[in-house]
Design an enzyme around this catalytic site. Structure first.
Site, PDB file in Angstrom:
ATOM      1  N   TYR A 166      37.758   2.352 -28.009  1.00 42.65           N
ATOM      2  CA  TYR A 166      37.030   3.490 -28.589  1.00 42.65           C
ATOM      3  C   TYR A 166      37.542   3.776 -30.004  1.00 42.65           C
ATOM      4  CZ  TYR A 166      34.691   8.066 -28.749  1.00 42.65           C
ATOM      5  OH  TYR A 166      33.890   9.128 -29.098  1.00 42.65           O
ATOM      6  N   LYS A 184      35.360   3.539 -33.486  1.00 42.69           N
ATOM      7  CA  LYS A 184      35.111   4.738 -34.284  1.00 42.69           C
ATOM      8  C   LYS A 184      35.706   4.617 -35.698  1.00 42.69           C
ATOM      9  CE  LYS A 184      32.547   7.074 -31.467  1.00 42.69           C
ATOM     10  NZ  LYS A 184      31.134   7.341 -31.807  1.00 42.69           N
TER      11      LYS A 184
HETATM   12  N1  LIG Z   1      31.642  14.184 -26.224  1.00 45.94           N
HETATM   13  C1  LIG Z   1      32.686  14.138 -27.032  1.00 45.94           C
HETATM   14  O1  LIG Z   1      33.735  14.749 -26.781  1.00 45.94           O
HETATM   15  C2  LIG Z   1      32.593  13.385 -28.331  1.00 45.94           C
HETATM   16  C3  LIG Z   1      33.605  13.591 -29.296  1.00 45.94           C
HETATM   17  C4  LIG Z   1      33.555  12.902 -30.489  1.00 45.94           C
HETATM   18  C5  LIG Z   1      32.518  12.013 -30.732  1.00 45.94           C
HETATM   19  N2  LIG Z   1      31.543  11.819 -29.786  1.00 45.94           N
HETATM   20  C6  LIG Z   1      30.488  10.853 -30.078  1.00 45.94           C
HETATM   21  O2  LIG Z   1      29.245  11.534 -30.128  1.00 45.94           O
HETATM   22  C7  LIG Z   1      28.202  10.614 -29.750  1.00 45.94           C
HETATM   23  C8  LIG Z   1      27.352  11.272 -28.656  1.00 45.94           C
HETATM   24  O3  LIG Z   1      28.190  11.533 -27.552  1.00 45.94           O
HETATM   25  P1  LIG Z   1      27.785  12.502 -26.322  1.00 45.94           P
HETATM   26  O4  LIG Z   1      28.951  13.332 -26.031  1.00 45.94           O
HETATM   27  O5  LIG Z   1      26.475  13.129 -26.599  1.00 45.94           O
HETATM   28  O6  LIG Z   1      27.687  11.427 -25.172  1.00 45.94           O
HETATM   29  P2  LIG Z   1      26.513  11.154 -24.127  1.00 45.94           P
HETATM   30  O7  LIG Z   1      27.052  10.139 -23.189  1.00 45.94           O
HETATM   31  O8  LIG Z   1      26.020  12.442 -23.581  1.00 45.94           O
HETATM   32  O9  LIG Z   1      25.370  10.509 -25.051  1.00 45.94           O
HETATM   33  C9  LIG Z   1      25.418   9.198 -25.527  1.00 45.94           C
HETATM   34  C10 LIG Z   1      24.004   8.641 -25.483  1.00 45.94           C
HETATM   35  O10 LIG Z   1      24.040   7.291 -25.982  1.00 45.94           O
HETATM   36  C11 LIG Z   1      23.115   6.550 -25.218  1.00 45.94           C
HETATM   37  N3  LIG Z   1      23.393   5.122 -25.270  1.00 45.94           N
HETATM   38  C12 LIG Z   1      24.446   4.467 -24.708  1.00 45.94           C
HETATM   39  N4  LIG Z   1      24.312   3.145 -24.900  1.00 45.94           N
HETATM   40  C13 LIG Z   1      23.160   2.958 -25.601  1.00 45.94           C
HETATM   41  C14 LIG Z   1      22.478   1.817 -26.084  1.00 45.94           C
HETATM   42  N5  LIG Z   1      22.945   0.572 -25.887  1.00 45.94           N
HETATM   43  N6  LIG Z   1      21.317   1.991 -26.752  1.00 45.94           N
HETATM   44  C15 LIG Z   1      20.817   3.243 -26.952  1.00 45.94           C
HETATM   45  N7  LIG Z   1      21.415   4.359 -26.501  1.00 45.94           N
HETATM   46  C16 LIG Z   1      22.577   4.216 -25.838  1.00 45.94           C
HETATM   47  C17 LIG Z   1      23.280   7.103 -23.796  1.00 45.94           C
HETATM   48  O11 LIG Z   1      22.182   6.784 -22.963  1.00 45.94           O
HETATM   49  C18 LIG Z   1      23.438   8.586 -24.051  1.00 45.94           C
HETATM   50  O12 LIG Z   1      22.211   9.277 -23.969  1.00 45.94           O
HETATM   51  C19 LIG Z   1      28.911   9.334 -29.305  1.00 45.94           C
HETATM   52  O13 LIG Z   1      28.928   8.422 -30.379  1.00 45.94           O
HETATM   53  C20 LIG Z   1      30.328   9.792 -29.012  1.00 45.94           C
HETATM   54  O14 LIG Z   1      31.263   8.763 -29.157  1.00 45.94           O
HETATM   55  C21 LIG Z   1      31.557  12.498 -28.598  1.00 45.94           C
END
Ligand SMILES: NC(=O)c1ccc[n+]([C@@H]2O[C@H](COP(=O)([O-])OP(=O)(O)OC[C@H]3O[C@@H](n4cnc5c(N)ncnc54)[C@H](O)[C@@H]3O)[C@@H](O)[C@H]2O)c1
Length: 281
Positions: free
Chosen positions: A178, A182
């Site tokens: 991860y 990132k």
């Molecule tokens: N939740 C956290 O704490 C957090 C913190 C920092 C960064 N982020 C980043 O924010 C972004 C969104 O995260 P989230 O918390 O909404 O997670 P989430 O799991 O709710 O959403 C991620 C989405 O990406 C989609 N996805 C996965 N693989 C895919 C693919 N091959 N093609 C198309 N879509 C795909 C999933 O279906 C899902 O809807 C991510 O990049 C995550 O790394 C999240």
């Protein structure tokens, strides 16, 4: 009510997720005339698209859902082609698709197949999306906005926002896949910004700490003491609400952020600034 106002057309990638769904509502509520919701989970994309309609303020607002696999260049191109067919132009793109590694493991036990999977979804996907949308943005007219006493300004041809993480600028143990993916988002963001700046295409990244979505809840299961650590964060003492991440992305797409390009906006309530110490009287 949205904190910012925009107009123009949006592609959201990972639009069915916790942050993606809120992005859809926020961009619609801020005035986007059309939002394309792309996700590998089509049902989630449809739900997010439908939900955005009740808060959209543009009279002719259009929400379109599409299944996309961001690891597949052809699938990404089809998503972008659909946006052009539906909207005629693309003004804003937010890359919010992402996954965590399957397990938190020490560096020497990292599974290479899982490393590749995470890298492809979190980082390489941004290359595909950016290449496809930049071709469209390059060919379209710059957007103009009337800023009242500041006059009519040229807004350039588009704004791309990549969602990285504080793990894109720092590290925690046992998360090499991860963290690497990132950190790569930072490289993609800066390379995009310098390569396209003369064309009026801006690219920035946001780096949130833990957001209140299923991804963080899963991490609570893996690291039981994480909840306690987050509750002791210096300023907020809580997870970030998805709308707070969406607002940061939205801001980067507004005329107010026109000078911001190749930048990192950190949302971490002082986590990286350092531990809180008692005030000295
Ligand atoms: N939740 C956290 O704490 C957090 C913190 C920092 C960064 N982020 C980043 O924010 C972004 C969104 O995260 P989230 O918390 O909404 O997670 P989430 O799991 O709710 O959403 C991620 C989405 O990406 C989609 N996805 C996965 N693989 C895919 C693919 N091959 N093609 C198309 N879509 C795909 C999933 O279906 C899902 O809807 C991510 O990049 C995550 O790394 C999240």
């Amino acid at each position: 009510m949205a904190a910012f106002k925009i107009s123009g057309y949006t592609i959201l990638v990972g639009a069915g997720g916790g942050i993606g769904t809120e992005l859809g509502a926020s961009f619609a509520e801020a005035g986007s005339r059309g939002v394309l919701f792309g996700d590998i989970n089509y049902d989630a994309a449809v739900k997010a698209a439908e939900g955005s309609k009740s808060v959209a303020i543009a009279k002719d607002y259009k929400a379109v859902a599409v299944k996309v696999d961001v690891t597949n260049a052809k699938s990404v191109q089809e998503m972008v082609d659909l946006a052009v067919k539906e909207f005629g132009r693309i003004d804003y793109v937010v890359n919010a698709a992402g996954v965590d590694g399957r397990k938190n493991v020490p560096f020497d036990q990292a599974d290479v197949a899982d490393f590749d999977r995470v890298f492809d979804i979190n980082a390489k996907s941004i290359l595909y999306v950016t290449q496809s949308v930049a071709k469209v943005m390059k060919a379209q007219e710059s957007a103009k906005v009337d800023l009242g006493r500041h006059g009519v300004k040229d807004l350039g041809r588009g704004s791309i926002v990549n969602i990285s993480s504080i793990l894109g600028i720092s590290a925690l143990p046992n998360k090499v896949a991860y963290i690497t993916s990132k950190h790569a988002v930072g490289g993609l963001t800066r390379a995009c910004a310098v390569d396209y700046k003369s064309l009026g295409i801006r690219c920035n990244q946001v780096c949130p700490s833990w957001v209140d979505t299923p991804m963080s809840h899963e991490e609570y299961n893996r690291i039981p003491h994480l909840r306690g650590l987050i509750e002791q964060l210096p300023a907020a003492g809580r997870l970030i609400a998805p709308y707070e991440v969406a607002s940061a992305c939205l801001y980067l797409c507004t005329p107010a952020a026109y000078y911001i390009n190749g930048s990192t906006l950190t949302l971490d309530s002082c986590v990286l600034v350092g531990p809180a110490v008692p005030a000295v009287e």
